[in-house]
Enzyme design. Structure first.
Site, mmCIF file in Angstrom:
data_model
loop_
_atom_site.group_PDB
_atom_site.id
_atom_site.type_symbol
_atom_site.label_atom_id
_atom_site.label_comp_id
_atom_site.label_asym_id
_atom_site.label_seq_id
_atom_site.Cartn_x
_atom_site.Cartn_y
_atom_site.Cartn_z
ATOM 1 N N ILE A 15 5.577 -22.198 40.163
ATOM 2 C CA ILE A 15 5.178 -23.040 41.296
ATOM 3 C C ILE A 15 3.722 -22.772 41.693
ATOM 4 O O ILE A 15 2.988 -23.700 42.052
ATOM 5 C CB ILE A 15 6.143 -22.776 42.484
ATOM 6 C CG1 ILE A 15 7.556 -23.280 42.128
ATOM 7 C CG2 ILE A 15 5.632 -23.426 43.762
ATOM 8 C CD1 ILE A 15 8.663 -22.782 43.048
ATOM 9 N N ASP A 34 -2.962 -13.119 41.062
ATOM 10 C CA ASP A 34 -1.692 -12.676 40.463
ATOM 11 C C ASP A 34 -1.852 -11.237 39.979
ATOM 12 O O ASP A 34 -2.971 -10.783 39.726
ATOM 13 C CB ASP A 34 -1.298 -13.568 39.278
ATOM 14 C CG ASP A 34 0.213 -13.627 39.077
ATOM 15 O OD1 ASP A 34 0.821 -14.688 39.387
ATOM 16 O OD2 ASP A 34 0.803 -12.620 38.617
ATOM 17 N N ASP A 56 -2.429 -7.079 43.258
ATOM 18 C CA ASP A 56 -1.021 -6.990 43.635
ATOM 19 C C ASP A 56 -0.945 -7.122 45.154
ATOM 20 O O ASP A 56 -1.409 -6.243 45.889
ATOM 21 C CB ASP A 56 -0.468 -5.620 43.180
ATOM 22 C CG ASP A 56 1.021 -5.483 43.450
ATOM 23 O OD1 ASP A 56 1.539 -6.151 44.371
ATOM 24 O OD2 ASP A 56 1.665 -4.696 42.732
ATOM 25 N N ASN A 83 2.547 -17.755 47.851
ATOM 26 C CA ASN A 83 3.606 -18.185 46.933
ATOM 27 C C ASN A 83 4.206 -17.039 46.116
ATOM 28 O O ASN A 83 5.357 -17.129 45.694
ATOM 29 C CB ASN A 83 3.019 -19.257 46.004
ATOM 30 C CG ASN A 83 3.872 -19.474 44.772
ATOM 31 O OD1 ASN A 83 4.907 -20.140 44.826
ATOM 32 N ND2 ASN A 83 3.459 -18.885 43.647
ATOM 33 N N SER A 134 12.421 -20.028 50.693
ATOM 34 C CA SER A 134 13.456 -20.451 49.742
ATOM 35 C C SER A 134 14.641 -21.022 50.519
ATOM 36 O O SER A 134 14.852 -20.649 51.688
ATOM 37 C CB SER A 134 13.936 -19.249 48.922
ATOM 38 O OG SER A 134 15.096 -19.577 48.188
ATOM 39 N N TYR A 147 16.751 -10.633 48.810
ATOM 40 C CA TYR A 147 15.934 -11.845 48.607
ATOM 41 C C TYR A 147 16.096 -12.813 49.787
ATOM 42 O O TYR A 147 15.104 -13.272 50.374
ATOM 43 C CB TYR A 147 16.355 -12.519 47.294
ATOM 44 C CG TYR A 147 15.530 -13.732 46.932
ATOM 45 C CD1 TYR A 147 14.243 -13.601 46.425
ATOM 46 C CD2 TYR A 147 16.035 -15.025 47.094
ATOM 47 C CE1 TYR A 147 13.482 -14.715 46.082
ATOM 48 C CE2 TYR A 147 15.292 -16.146 46.756
ATOM 49 C CZ TYR A 147 14.014 -15.988 46.252
ATOM 50 O OH TYR A 147 13.270 -17.092 45.923
ATOM 51 N N VAL A 180 14.315 -24.260 40.866
ATOM 52 C CA VAL A 180 13.332 -24.799 39.924
ATOM 53 C C VAL A 180 13.397 -23.911 38.687
ATOM 54 O O VAL A 180 13.517 -22.695 38.814
ATOM 55 C CB VAL A 180 11.904 -24.734 40.537
ATOM 56 C CG1 VAL A 180 10.865 -25.249 39.547
ATOM 57 C CG2 VAL A 180 11.836 -25.521 41.839
HETATM 58 N N1 LIG Z 1 12.066 -21.011 41.081
HETATM 59 C C1 LIG Z 1 12.942 -21.167 42.045
HETATM 60 O O1 LIG Z 1 14.073 -21.616 41.807
HETATM 61 C C2 LIG Z 1 12.575 -20.834 43.480
HETATM 62 C C3 LIG Z 1 13.439 -21.243 44.492
HETATM 63 C C4 LIG Z 1 13.137 -20.933 45.796
HETATM 64 C C5 LIG Z 1 11.966 -20.245 46.091
HETATM 65 N N2 LIG Z 1 11.133 -19.854 45.085
HETATM 66 C C6 LIG Z 1 9.923 -19.113 45.468
HETATM 67 O O2 LIG Z 1 8.799 -19.756 44.921
HETATM 68 C C7 LIG Z 1 7.761 -18.789 44.695
HETATM 69 C C8 LIG Z 1 7.254 -18.915 43.262
HETATM 70 O O3 LIG Z 1 8.328 -18.650 42.403
HETATM 71 P P1 LIG Z 1 8.367 -19.076 40.871
HETATM 72 O O4 LIG Z 1 9.741 -19.548 40.624
HETATM 73 O O5 LIG Z 1 7.215 -19.936 40.527
HETATM 74 O O6 LIG Z 1 8.263 -17.618 40.212
HETATM 75 P P2 LIG Z 1 7.540 -17.076 38.890
HETATM 76 O O7 LIG Z 1 8.198 -15.769 38.615
HETATM 77 O O8 LIG Z 1 7.516 -18.101 37.807
HETATM 78 O O9 LIG Z 1 6.044 -16.850 39.389
HETATM 79 C C9 LIG Z 1 5.769 -15.890 40.381
HETATM 80 C C10 LIG Z 1 4.376 -15.326 40.136
HETATM 81 O O10 LIG Z 1 4.109 -14.401 41.200
HETATM 82 C C11 LIG Z 1 3.495 -13.241 40.636
HETATM 83 N N3 LIG Z 1 3.742 -12.101 41.514
HETATM 84 C C12 LIG Z 1 4.934 -11.550 41.849
HETATM 85 N N4 LIG Z 1 4.762 -10.513 42.670
HETATM 86 C C13 LIG Z 1 3.418 -10.383 42.858
HETATM 87 C C14 LIG Z 1 2.620 -9.477 43.591
HETATM 88 N N5 LIG Z 1 3.170 -8.484 44.291
HETATM 89 N N6 LIG Z 1 1.287 -9.635 43.565
HETATM 90 C C15 LIG Z 1 0.711 -10.641 42.853
HETATM 91 N N7 LIG Z 1 1.426 -11.530 42.127
HETATM 92 C C16 LIG Z 1 2.768 -11.399 42.124
HETATM 93 C C17 LIG Z 1 4.162 -13.075 39.264
HETATM 94 O O11 LIG Z 1 3.384 -12.262 38.395
HETATM 95 C C18 LIG Z 1 4.271 -14.532 38.809
HETATM 96 O O12 LIG Z 1 3.132 -14.952 38.094
HETATM 97 C C19 LIG Z 1 8.402 -17.427 45.008
HETATM 98 O O13 LIG Z 1 8.040 -17.009 46.310
HETATM 99 C C20 LIG Z 1 9.881 -17.701 44.925
HETATM 100 O O14 LIG Z 1 10.654 -16.792 45.688
HETATM 101 C C21 LIG Z 1 11.401 -20.142 43.776
#
Ligand SMILES: NC(=O)c1ccc[n+]([C@@H]2O[C@H](COP(=O)([O-])OP(=O)(O)OC[C@H]3O[C@@H](n4cnc5c(N)ncnc54)[C@H](O)[C@@H]3O)[C@@H](O)[C@H]2O)c1
Length: 250
Positions: A15, A34, A56, A83, A134, A147, A180
């Protein structure tokens, strides 16, 4: 190109990457943050008007350095998209303190710290914050004690930010994605979970990264200038339905 700058965390994939791509198309410059440097470099190479920042966000010292680095490169921050997130699903009695802290450290502490560090810059631009929570923060479910609780806290943190920062012209809103097919979700969604989600979601499918990005990006536009303190579920109707039993469908 406008000269507006968005700082997007977790921008290497999923996302966060889709939001970076969309906001660049809409004329923003994007600071892509990231902690997965290799993935971040590869992602940033695909886009113009972006710069990669390897930090981080769960580490307080790194957050301070990150903000300095972004301001040194771009000179301003108009939007912060919190995000970056991690998922760790397990029963309550197996969620030991270190698992609990890992989830809180990124999802909640990171969101708080990045917003706080960006505040002076956001005051200068009368900018905005979009926090990504979420559906798990809106509706409780099994296996998501850390979570879901972290995301519910992010929803409330957004309201605190809106309440306190409105007088500086800063808006804060929250987007709650439904499922997603990103790396984060696919690590914890079995085929059985995928089927159950389809049954429980009125639109009968997962969302796409771009559908979530559209919602986030809208909240950063001047068109959203009177919207603050809000939580929007981009979830195919999941949150709206109390009783989504497949047996009750026609
Ligand atoms: N995919 C889903 O179904 C879903 C549903 C609800 C909410 N979300 C939320 O959407 C957001 C994005 O999720 P996504 O599905 O794209 O995940 P993803 O795992 O594909 O991407 C997350 C990114 O965040 C980076 N990251 C994680 N912790 C970090 C930190 N401490 N410092 C810097 N970078 C960090 C990771 O390296 C990764 O590149 C998240 O907050 C997730 O909780 C996702």
């Amino acid at each position: 190109m406008t000269n507006s700058v968005a700082l997007i965390t977790g921008a290497a994939r999923g996302i966060g990457f889709a939001t970076s791509e969309l906001m660049v198309k809409q004329g923003w410059q994007v600071a892509m943050v990231d902690r997965d440097f290799e993935a971040l470099q590869a992602a940033a190479h695909q886009l113009d008007h972006v710069e990669a920042f390897d930090f981080d966000i769960s580490k307080i010292d790194q957050v301070a350095d990150m903000t300095k680095a972004v301001l040194a490169s771009f000179g301003r921050i108009d939007a912060v998209v919190n995000n970056a997130g991690v998922a760790d699903f397990g029963p309550i009695d197996e969620t030991d303190f270190s698992r609990w802290r890992d989830v809180m450290a990124t999802n909640l502490d990171g969101t708080f710290l990045v917003s706080q560090a960006a505040l002076p810059a956001l005051k200068d631009t009368k900018g905005c914050i979009v926090n990504v929570a979420s559906i798990s923060g809106l509706r409780a479910s099994t296996l998501r004690v850390a979570y879901g609780t972290s995301k519910a806290a992010v929803i409330h943190l957004t309201k605190q930010q809106a309440a306190e920062l409105g007088e500086f012209g800063i808006r804060a809103n929250c987007v709650c994605p439904g499922p997603v097919r990103t790396k984060l979700a696919m690590a914890v969604h079995t085929q059985e979970i995928i089927d159950a989600y389809h049954d429980a979601i009125p639109l009968n499918r997962y969302g796409t990264e771009n559908e979530i990005a559209q919602c986030i990006a809208f909240l950063c536009t001047p068109e959203a200038s009177y919207i603050t303190g809000q939580t929007i579920a981009a979830d195919g109707g999941f949150e709206a339905t109390g009783v989504g039993l497949p047996a009750l469908r026609t």
